[in-house]
Design a protein around this motif. Structure first.
Motif, PDB file in Angstrom:
ATOM      1  N   GLY A  36       0.810  -1.209   0.000  1.00 26.72           N
ATOM      2  CA  GLY A  36       0.000   0.000   0.000  1.00 26.72           C
ATOM      3  C   GLY A  36       0.841   1.254   0.000  1.00 26.72           C
ATOM      4  O   GLY A  36       1.910   1.319   0.597  1.00 26.72           O
ATOM      5  N   ALA A  37       0.334   2.227  -0.699  1.00 29.72           N
ATOM      6  CA  ALA A  37       1.055   3.498  -0.828  1.00 29.72           C
ATOM      7  C   ALA A  37       1.022   4.298   0.462  1.00 29.72           C
ATOM      8  O   ALA A  37       1.869   5.149   0.684  1.00 29.72           O
ATOM      9  CB  ALA A  37       0.457   4.311  -1.972  1.00 29.72           C
ATOM     10  N   ASP A  38       0.031   4.033   1.320  1.00 32.84           N
ATOM     11  CA  ASP A  38      -0.076   4.781   2.573  1.00 32.84           C
ATOM     12  C   ASP A  38       0.705   4.052   3.660  1.00 32.84           C
ATOM     13  O   ASP A  38       0.150   3.262   4.422  1.00 32.84           O
ATOM     14  CB  ASP A  38      -1.541   4.948   2.973  1.00 32.84           C
ATOM     15  CG  ASP A  38      -1.724   5.864   4.178  1.00 32.84           C
ATOM     16  OD1 ASP A  38      -0.719   6.214   4.833  1.00 32.84           O
ATOM     17  OD2 ASP A  38      -2.875   6.231   4.451  1.00 32.84           O
ATOM     18  N   SER A  39       2.011   4.313   3.724  1.00 32.52           N
ATOM     19  CA  SER A  39       2.846   3.594   4.687  1.00 32.52           C
ATOM     20  C   SER A  39       2.460   3.924   6.126  1.00 32.52           C
ATOM     21  O   SER A  39       2.631   3.093   7.009  1.00 32.52           O
ATOM     22  CB  SER A  39       4.333   3.869   4.439  1.00 32.52           C
ATOM     23  OG  SER A  39       4.627   5.236   4.578  1.00 32.52           O
ATOM     24  N   LYS A  40       1.898   5.098   6.373  1.00 30.53           N
ATOM     25  CA  LYS A  40       1.464   5.458   7.733  1.00 30.53           C
ATOM     26  C   LYS A  40       0.311   4.546   8.161  1.00 30.53           C
ATOM     27  O   LYS A  40       0.291   4.050   9.291  1.00 30.53           O
ATOM     28  CB  LYS A  40       1.030   6.926   7.772  1.00 30.53           C
ATOM     29  CG  LYS A  40       0.339   7.348   9.058  1.00 30.53           C
ATOM     30  CD  LYS A  40       1.307   7.723  10.141  1.00 30.53           C
ATOM     31  CE  LYS A  40       0.634   8.372  11.322  1.00 30.53           C
ATOM     32  NZ  LYS A  40       0.319   7.472  12.415  1.00 30.53           N
ATOM     33  N   GLU A  41      -0.628   4.307   7.268  1.00 24.32           N
ATOM     34  CA  GLU A  41      -1.760   3.430   7.584  1.00 24.32           C
ATOM     35  C   GLU A  41      -1.281   1.998   7.838  1.00 24.32           C
ATOM     36  O   GLU A  41      -1.710   1.350   8.788  1.00 24.32           O
ATOM     37  CB  GLU A  41      -2.767   3.460   6.437  1.00 24.32           C
ATOM     38  CG  GLU A  41      -4.003   2.626   6.695  1.00 24.32           C
ATOM     39  CD  GLU A  41      -4.993   2.702   5.535  1.00 24.32           C
ATOM     40  OE1 GLU A  41      -5.508   1.644   5.153  1.00 24.32           O
ATOM     41  OE2 GLU A  41      -5.227   3.816   5.036  1.00 24.32           O
ATOM     42  N   GLU A  42      -0.379   1.498   6.988  1.00 27.93           N
ATOM     43  CA  GLU A  42       0.167   0.153   7.177  1.00 27.93           C
ATOM     44  C   GLU A  42       0.965   0.069   8.470  1.00 27.93           C
ATOM     45  O   GLU A  42       0.876  -0.912   9.202  1.00 27.93           O
ATOM     46  CB  GLU A  42       1.039  -0.244   5.982  1.00 27.93           C
ATOM     47  CG  GLU A  42       0.270  -0.475   4.713  1.00 27.93           C
ATOM     48  CD  GLU A  42      -0.714  -1.619   4.800  1.00 27.93           C
ATOM     49  OE1 GLU A  42      -0.490  -2.580   5.572  1.00 27.93           O
ATOM     50  OE2 GLU A  42      -1.730  -1.567   4.089  1.00 27.93           O
TER      51      GLU A  42
END
Length: 173
Positions: A36-42
């Motif tokens: 996923g492009a949203d590394s903060k969410e991951e």
């Protein structure tokens, strides 16, 4: 299935001191492409897994060097998980090699084979993986580690090729 591995891997429970590595690895292009492009969410999801009853997170070690992340999950312990149709005791497996210099070097299939063998020794009857069907590198590694595709699905996580490896000791009468 793979022959005796030339490398020995260790799988250490994820600790708070390891989180800086997770953050760095999630930002690597080869990881972000599939995680996923949203590394903060991951990253936040992985932090939450540290206190989860359904997910067990690990750091993958090659010798004394941390090289990646791995997690098992029990789909039967999560409400409405899309893989609850799997046999009781089945564990799902997600992982990535975080170190870019170790990609395409055979580590993926070897470390997965080694980890799954440990799970089978503990009595786990089946392990499943769900790569994106477009992730040819992961599918090759999983196939080398003895996983067989058996279904394709579109889940809340996106398109998935469901692959399984069954514990040969659990299949005996």
């Amino acid at each position: 299935m793979l022959s005796e591995p030339t490398h020995r891997y260790r799988f250490m429970p994820l600790e708070p001191d390891d989180l800086h590595l997770i953050s760095e690895w999630l930002a690597e292009p080869h990881v972000a492409e599939w995680w996923g492009a949203d590394s903060k969410e991951e990253f936040d999801a992985i932090v939450a897994h540290m206190d989860s009853i359904s997910v067990e997170p690990f750091i993958i070690m090659l010798g004394e060097r941390p090289i990646g992340y791995m997690q098992t999950y029990d789909p039967h312990l999560e409400d409405d998980h899309p893989y609850q149709d799997q046999p009781t005791g089945t564990l799902g497996l997600d992982q990535f090699i975080g170190e870019p210099t170790l990609i395409n070097d055979g580590h993926g299939s070897r470390l997965i084979d080694e980890f799954v063998s440990l799970l089978f020794e503990e009595g786990v009857p089946r392990v499943i993986l769900d790569p994106d069907p477009a992730n040819a590198r992961a599918i090759r590694a999983y196939t080398k580690a003895g996983f067989i595709p058996f279904d394709t699905r579109t889940t809340v996580y996106g398109p998935a090729l469901i692959m399984a490896r069954d514990n040969p000791d659990e299949m005996r009468p």
